[in-house]
Design a protein around this motif. Structure first.
Motif, short mmCIF file in Angstrom:
data_model
loop_
_atom_site.label_atom_id
_atom_site.label_comp_id
_atom_site.label_asym_id
_atom_site.label_seq_id
_atom_site.Cartn_x
_atom_site.Cartn_y
_atom_site.Cartn_z
N PHE A 50 0.67 -3.51 17.17
CA PHE A 50 -0.55 -4.27 16.88
C PHE A 50 -0.95 -3.95 15.45
CE2 PHE A 50 -5.20 -4.61 16.71
CZ PHE A 50 -5.45 -5.83 17.33
N SER A 51 -1.37 -4.96 14.68
CA SER A 51 -1.79 -4.69 13.30
C SER A 51 -2.82 -5.71 12.83
CB SER A 51 -0.59 -4.70 12.35
OG SER A 51 -0.02 -5.99 12.23
N VAL A 89 8.02 -5.38 11.73
CA VAL A 89 8.15 -3.93 11.59
C VAL A 89 8.49 -3.30 12.93
CG1 VAL A 89 6.93 -1.79 10.99
CG2 VAL A 89 6.61 -3.84 9.60
N SER A 90 9.52 -2.53 12.99
CA SER A 90 9.95 -1.88 14.22
C SER A 90 8.92 -0.85 14.68
CB SER A 90 11.30 -1.19 13.99
OG SER A 90 11.72 -0.49 15.14
N VAL A 97 -8.64 -2.68 4.62
CA VAL A 97 -8.23 -1.71 5.63
C VAL A 97 -7.05 -2.28 6.41
CG1 VAL A 97 -8.88 -0.60 7.79
CG2 VAL A 97 -10.47 -0.59 5.87
N LEU A 98 -5.98 -1.49 6.51
CA LEU A 98 -4.83 -1.84 7.35
C LEU A 98 -4.90 -0.97 8.60
CD1 LEU A 98 -2.12 -3.27 7.88
CD2 LEU A 98 -1.00 -1.41 6.61
N HIS A 99 -5.10 -1.62 9.74
CA HIS A 99 -5.16 -0.89 11.02
C HIS A 99 -3.92 -1.22 11.82
CE1 HIS A 99 -6.30 0.85 14.72
NE2 HIS A 99 -6.68 -0.28 15.31
N ILE A 144 0.34 6.11 18.83
CA ILE A 144 -0.69 6.55 17.90
C ILE A 144 -1.26 5.34 17.18
CG2 ILE A 144 0.48 8.76 17.51
CD1 ILE A 144 0.90 7.65 14.56
N SER A 145 -2.40 5.51 16.54
CA SER A 145 -3.00 4.48 15.72
C SER A 145 -3.22 5.03 14.32
CB SER A 145 -4.35 4.04 16.30
OG SER A 145 -4.19 3.47 17.59
N THR A 146 -3.22 4.14 13.34
CA THR A 146 -3.51 4.54 11.97
C THR A 146 -4.53 3.59 11.36
OG1 THR A 146 -1.63 3.25 11.10
CG2 THR A 146 -1.26 5.60 11.54
#
Length: 237
Positions: free
Chosen positions: A44-45, A39-40, A66-68, A9-11
């Protein structure tokens, strides 16, 4: 929309900071990178700033970020948002935060040499999210920025547009957009029915403005938090 807790998923998390916390988050643009890499389940971030006038401006908005993130599973995402000390500090310092959970349905192009999204065949029946990202060739910066402010205004005025913001990893030459639409048709009608948007796309192809670009569609299925003037209506069954 039902979701498997073990599929990617993406956030997208919208974050607003006020006062001294606006200086703090600016420093996190670099300081948070090594923390996020540890982060476990985070594949991608990107922590990105935004521009003024809903993000489509050369002037920086020092308050909105924005944190993607792209996660190997929803379980990994949930653990981060509930238990991570890094996100806990973000949330504590933020005046406002809103996270949208999404499944990628279409993606082409590259982001730093890779396409981070695993797409699924999902028939959109409600809201759709779009991320575009481009690295602009330095010699084309003046031409690019002569079009972007008016393009952002057109998105806001488009039929079926819910929300849009211009964001980026670095000011002016690494640019991205995040937008929400009432339906897939509304997004397509703007993308292919707006003369101004089509003009920009044509110039992009003819002149080769970008050294790298990516376009991705997502189906949002869950949202948490609050954001002024944004209340995404989703079927979370």
């Amino acid at each position: 929309m039902k979701d498997s807790p073990t599929s990617q998923i993406s956030t997208v998390t919208l974050l607003r900071f006020e006062g001294l916390n606006a200086f703090w988050i600016f420093g996190q643009m670099q300081k948070a990178k090594p923390k996020l890499k540890k982060v476990s389940g985070l594949e991608f971030s990107k922590l990105m700033g935004s521009g003024g006038k809903n993000g489509f401006s050369k002037m920086l908005n020092v308050n909105v970020y924005v944190l993607h993130c792209v996660w190997e599973s929803e379980l990994a995402a949930n653990d981060f948002f509930v238990s991570s000390a890094t996100f806990s500090e973000f949330r504590t310092r933020a005046a406002e935060a809103y996270t949208i959970f999404m499944k990628a349905s279409k993606a082409h192009g590259l982001w730093e040499g890779t396409n981070p999204y695993h797409t699924e065949k999902i028939t959109p029946s409600g809201p759709i999210a779009v991320i575009t990202r481009a690295r602009i060739k330095l010699k084309f910066l003046p031409r690019f920025w002569s079009h972007v402010p008016s393009l952002g205004k057109k998105v806001d005025q488009a039929l079926g547009a819910i929300f849009s913001i211009g964001i980026g990893e670095y000011p002016w030459f690494m640019q991205a957009t995040f937008s929400l639409w009432e339906s897939y048709d509304a997004m397509r009608n703007y993308a292919y029915g707006s003369p101004h948007h089509m003009e920009v796309v044509k110039k992009t192809r003819e002149l080769g403005w970008y050294s790298e670009e990516l376009f991705a569609n997502f189906i949002p299925y869950r949202a948490e938090g609050s954001w002024k003037d944004l209340d995404l209506k989703l079927d979370e069954k």
